[in-house]
Design a protein around this motif. Sequence first.
Motif, PDB file in Angstrom:
ATOM      1  N   GLU A  42       1.019   1.925   3.453  1.00 55.27           N
ATOM      2  CA  GLU A  42       0.373   0.656   3.740  1.00 55.27           C
ATOM      3  C   GLU A  42       0.346  -0.202   2.478  1.00 55.27           C
ATOM      4  O   GLU A  42      -0.179   0.219   1.447  1.00 55.27           O
ATOM      5  CB  GLU A  42      -1.051   0.888   4.251  1.00 55.27           C
ATOM      6  CG  GLU A  42      -1.742  -0.355   4.745  1.00 55.27           C
ATOM      7  CD  GLU A  42      -1.022  -1.012   5.908  1.00 55.27           C
ATOM      8  OE1 GLU A  42      -0.919  -2.236   5.888  1.00 55.27           O
ATOM      9  OE2 GLU A  42      -0.547  -0.305   6.813  1.00 55.27           O
ATOM     10  N   THR A  43       0.906  -1.410   2.542  1.00 53.19           N
ATOM     11  CA  THR A  43       1.010  -2.275   1.362  1.00 53.19           C
ATOM     12  C   THR A  43      -0.239  -3.114   1.120  1.00 53.19           C
ATOM     13  O   THR A  43      -0.383  -3.688   0.040  1.00 53.19           O
ATOM     14  CB  THR A  43       2.210  -3.226   1.510  1.00 53.19           C
ATOM     15  OG1 THR A  43       2.039  -3.993   2.696  1.00 53.19           O
ATOM     16  CG2 THR A  43       3.510  -2.455   1.573  1.00 53.19           C
ATOM     17  N   ASN A  44      -1.140  -3.204   2.082  1.00 49.30           N
ATOM     18  CA  ASN A  44      -2.320  -4.062   1.929  1.00 49.30           C
ATOM     19  C   ASN A  44      -3.198  -3.640   0.760  1.00 49.30           C
ATOM     20  O   ASN A  44      -3.868  -4.479   0.161  1.00 49.30           O
ATOM     21  CB  ASN A  44      -3.141  -4.073   3.210  1.00 49.30           C
ATOM     22  CG  ASN A  44      -2.433  -4.820   4.318  1.00 49.30           C
ATOM     23  OD1 ASN A  44      -1.572  -5.638   4.059  1.00 49.30           O
ATOM     24  ND2 ASN A  44      -2.794  -4.518   5.557  1.00 49.30           N
ATOM     25  N   GLY A  45      -3.218  -2.377   0.416  1.00 49.07           N
ATOM     26  CA  GLY A  45      -4.032  -1.916  -0.700  1.00 49.07           C
ATOM     27  C   GLY A  45      -3.512  -2.383  -2.051  1.00 49.07           C
ATOM     28  O   GLY A  45      -4.251  -2.372  -3.033  1.00 49.07           O
ATOM     29  N   TYR A  46      -2.267  -2.799  -2.110  1.00 49.13           N
ATOM     30  CA  TYR A  46      -1.652  -3.224  -3.368  1.00 49.13           C
ATOM     31  C   TYR A  46      -1.580  -4.744  -3.516  1.00 49.13           C
ATOM     32  O   TYR A  46      -1.119  -5.238  -4.527  1.00 49.13           O
ATOM     33  CB  TYR A  46      -0.243  -2.653  -3.482  1.00 49.13           C
ATOM     34  CG  TYR A  46      -0.228  -1.142  -3.460  1.00 49.13           C
ATOM     35  CD1 TYR A  46      -0.496  -0.422  -4.610  1.00 49.13           C
ATOM     36  CD2 TYR A  46       0.036  -0.439  -2.296  1.00 49.13           C
ATOM     37  CE1 TYR A  46      -0.498   0.953  -4.604  1.00 49.13           C
ATOM     38  CE2 TYR A  46       0.046   0.938  -2.282  1.00 49.13           C
ATOM     39  CZ  TYR A  46      -0.222   1.634  -3.436  1.00 49.13           C
ATOM     40  OH  TYR A  46      -0.224   2.999  -3.428  1.00 49.13           O
ATOM     41  N   LEU A  47      -2.008  -5.482  -2.489  1.00 51.79           N
ATOM     42  CA  LEU A  47      -1.924  -6.938  -2.513  1.00 51.79           C
ATOM     43  C   LEU A  47      -3.294  -7.559  -2.733  1.00 51.79           C
ATOM     44  O   LEU A  47      -4.307  -6.986  -2.358  1.00 51.79           O
ATOM     45  CB  LEU A  47      -1.347  -7.450  -1.181  1.00 51.79           C
ATOM     46  CG  LEU A  47       0.061  -6.967  -0.858  1.00 51.79           C
ATOM     47  CD1 LEU A  47       0.455  -7.395   0.540  1.00 51.79           C
ATOM     48  CD2 LEU A  47       1.050  -7.486  -1.869  1.00 51.79           C
ATOM     49  N   PRO A  48      -3.350  -8.757  -3.328  1.00 54.51           N
ATOM     50  CA  PRO A  48      -4.642  -9.417  -3.517  1.00 54.51           C
ATOM     51  C   PRO A  48      -5.242  -9.859  -2.182  1.00 54.51           C
ATOM     52  O   PRO A  48      -4.526 -10.024  -1.197  1.00 54.51           O
ATOM     53  CB  PRO A  48      -4.316 -10.628  -4.386  1.00 54.51           C
ATOM     54  CG  PRO A  48      -2.852 -10.714  -4.498  1.00 54.51           C
ATOM     55  CD  PRO A  48      -2.253  -9.481  -3.931  1.00 54.51           C
TER      56      PRO A  48
END
Length: 100
Positions: free
Chosen positions: A86-92
Amino acid sequence: MVRKNVIITMLAVALMTPLANAQELNNPVEKFDVNSVEFVEDDQDLDLGFDTATYLPENFDPYSGIISVKAINYIDICDEVDLGFETNGYLPTGFDPYIQ
């Protein structure tokens, strides 16, 4: 000491000699020509069930005008990539990649 300075100077001159003889490459800059791109047309006729000419302006030519390479969309938006996490944890917070 003088001998050491002479050797270092000769070594420096020997290393600089190729730089003195170097010339700038005069390669011609190649321009991209859109007309050189080969386009394979599908010879399949599509019947829409009505005459499209009645909905187009008079003397309409879709191939006239300036062709812009930027107008060609090479990205297929329908393809989704699964990265395996999941990429949401790495995005602002509030990140939107489509806002420029």
